[in-house]
Design a protein around this motif. Structure first.
Motif, mmCIF file in Angstrom:
data_model
loop_
_atom_site.group_PDB
_atom_site.id
_atom_site.type_symbol
_atom_site.label_atom_id
_atom_site.label_comp_id
_atom_site.label_asym_id
_atom_site.label_seq_id
_atom_site.Cartn_x
_atom_site.Cartn_y
_atom_site.Cartn_z
ATOM 1 N N ILE A 20 34.349 36.183 26.800
ATOM 2 C CA ILE A 20 34.796 36.271 28.193
ATOM 3 C C ILE A 20 33.638 36.010 29.145
ATOM 4 O O ILE A 20 33.781 35.286 30.138
ATOM 5 C CB ILE A 20 35.446 37.639 28.462
ATOM 6 C CG1 ILE A 20 36.739 37.766 27.679
ATOM 7 C CG2 ILE A 20 35.700 37.840 29.955
ATOM 8 C CD1 ILE A 20 37.331 39.165 27.676
ATOM 9 N N ALA A 21 32.472 36.579 28.865
ATOM 10 C CA ALA A 21 31.303 36.364 29.720
ATOM 11 C C ALA A 21 30.882 34.899 29.724
ATOM 12 O O ALA A 21 30.544 34.341 30.776
ATOM 13 C CB ALA A 21 30.146 37.246 29.258
ATOM 14 N N ILE A 26 30.532 29.687 32.534
ATOM 15 C CA ILE A 26 30.819 28.255 32.593
ATOM 16 C C ILE A 26 31.727 27.952 33.787
ATOM 17 O O ILE A 26 31.541 26.964 34.500
ATOM 18 C CB ILE A 26 31.451 27.768 31.266
ATOM 19 C CG1 ILE A 26 30.432 27.868 30.139
ATOM 20 C CG2 ILE A 26 31.958 26.341 31.403
ATOM 21 C CD1 ILE A 26 31.024 27.648 28.760
ATOM 22 N N GLY A 27 32.714 28.827 34.036
ATOM 23 C CA GLY A 27 33.599 28.645 35.181
ATOM 24 C C GLY A 27 32.859 28.733 36.505
ATOM 25 O O GLY A 27 33.119 27.945 37.428
ATOM 26 N N THR A 33 29.224 23.473 41.044
ATOM 27 C CA THR A 33 28.548 22.179 40.926
ATOM 28 C C THR A 33 29.445 20.972 41.120
ATOM 29 O O THR A 33 28.952 19.848 41.051
ATOM 30 C CB THR A 33 27.874 22.049 39.542
ATOM 31 O OG1 THR A 33 28.870 22.175 38.527
ATOM 32 C CG2 THR A 33 26.795 23.096 39.363
ATOM 33 N N GLY A 34 30.725 21.159 41.349
ATOM 34 C CA GLY A 34 31.567 19.977 41.498
ATOM 35 C C GLY A 34 32.862 20.265 42.209
ATOM 36 O O GLY A 34 33.193 21.401 42.528
ATOM 37 N N ASP A 35 33.590 19.202 42.478
ATOM 38 C CA ASP A 35 34.895 19.290 43.121
ATOM 39 C C ASP A 35 35.949 18.647 42.232
ATOM 40 O O ASP A 35 35.634 18.013 41.225
ATOM 41 C CB ASP A 35 34.875 18.559 44.468
ATOM 42 C CG ASP A 35 34.068 19.312 45.513
ATOM 43 O OD1 ASP A 35 34.052 20.546 45.450
ATOM 44 O OD2 ASP A 35 33.458 18.649 46.380
ATOM 45 N N LEU A 44 40.634 27.924 35.841
ATOM 46 C CA LEU A 44 41.155 28.261 34.517
ATOM 47 C C LEU A 44 40.207 29.184 33.754
ATOM 48 O O LEU A 44 40.636 30.168 33.142
ATOM 49 C CB LEU A 44 41.419 26.990 33.715
ATOM 50 C CG LEU A 44 42.560 26.113 34.210
ATOM 51 C CD1 LEU A 44 42.595 24.807 33.415
ATOM 52 C CD2 LEU A 44 43.879 26.849 34.103
ATOM 53 N N LEU A 45 38.929 28.860 33.790
ATOM 54 C CA LEU A 45 37.963 29.669 33.042
ATOM 55 C C LEU A 45 37.772 31.043 33.662
ATOM 56 O O LEU A 45 37.671 32.047 32.953
ATOM 57 C CB LEU A 45 36.632 28.927 32.938
ATOM 58 C CG LEU A 45 36.664 27.680 32.054
ATOM 59 C CD1 LEU A 45 35.332 26.945 32.119
ATOM 60 C CD2 LEU A 45 37.019 28.032 30.631
ATOM 61 N N LEU A 46 37.723 31.112 34.991
ATOM 62 C CA LEU A 46 37.568 32.414 35.631
ATOM 63 C C LEU A 46 38.842 33.251 35.514
ATOM 64 O O LEU A 46 38.779 34.480 35.474
ATOM 65 C CB LEU A 46 37.180 32.240 37.098
ATOM 66 C CG LEU A 46 35.767 31.699 37.322
ATOM 67 C CD1 LEU A 46 35.546 31.391 38.791
ATOM 68 C CD2 LEU A 46 34.734 32.686 36.816
ATOM 69 N N GLY A 47 39.977 32.585 35.447
ATOM 70 C CA GLY A 47 41.232 33.304 35.275
ATOM 71 C C GLY A 47 41.451 33.809 33.865
ATOM 72 O O GLY A 47 42.312 34.658 33.630
#
Length: 81
Positions: A20-21, A26-27, A33-35, A44-47
């Motif tokens: 999870i960490a 990565i999220g 760093t991007g759009d 998705l990753l933070l969720g």
């Protein structure tokens, strides 16, 4: 009664928290760093953290409760007539 607990290694205990960490880190990096596609990836990753925690509570059969759920006593009402 529940099944007896067995001894688990440190790797087994901390595997999911580390996953999870790592996904959250990565999220965060992707979101900063991007759009466009990176923002979607970041969401998705933070969720994944709250979804994983909710799934673990659901699977364990314990409802998520507020932190101060022990103090369920009602405050005295001061009715003014």
């Amino acid at each position: 009664m529940s099944a007896p607990r067995t001894a688990r290694s440190t790797r087994a205990i901390f595997a999911w928290p580390m996953i999870i960490a790592t996904l959250s880190l990565i999220g965060l990096i992707a979101g900063l760093t991007g759009d466009g596609a990176r923002d979607v990836l970041a969401w998705l990753l933070l969720g994944s953290a709250p979804v994983t925690i909710a799934f673990a509570y659901w699977r364990a059969g314990r409802p998520a409760r507020p932190i101060n759920s022990r103090s369920r006593t009602k405050a005295p009402s001061h009715d003014r007539a």
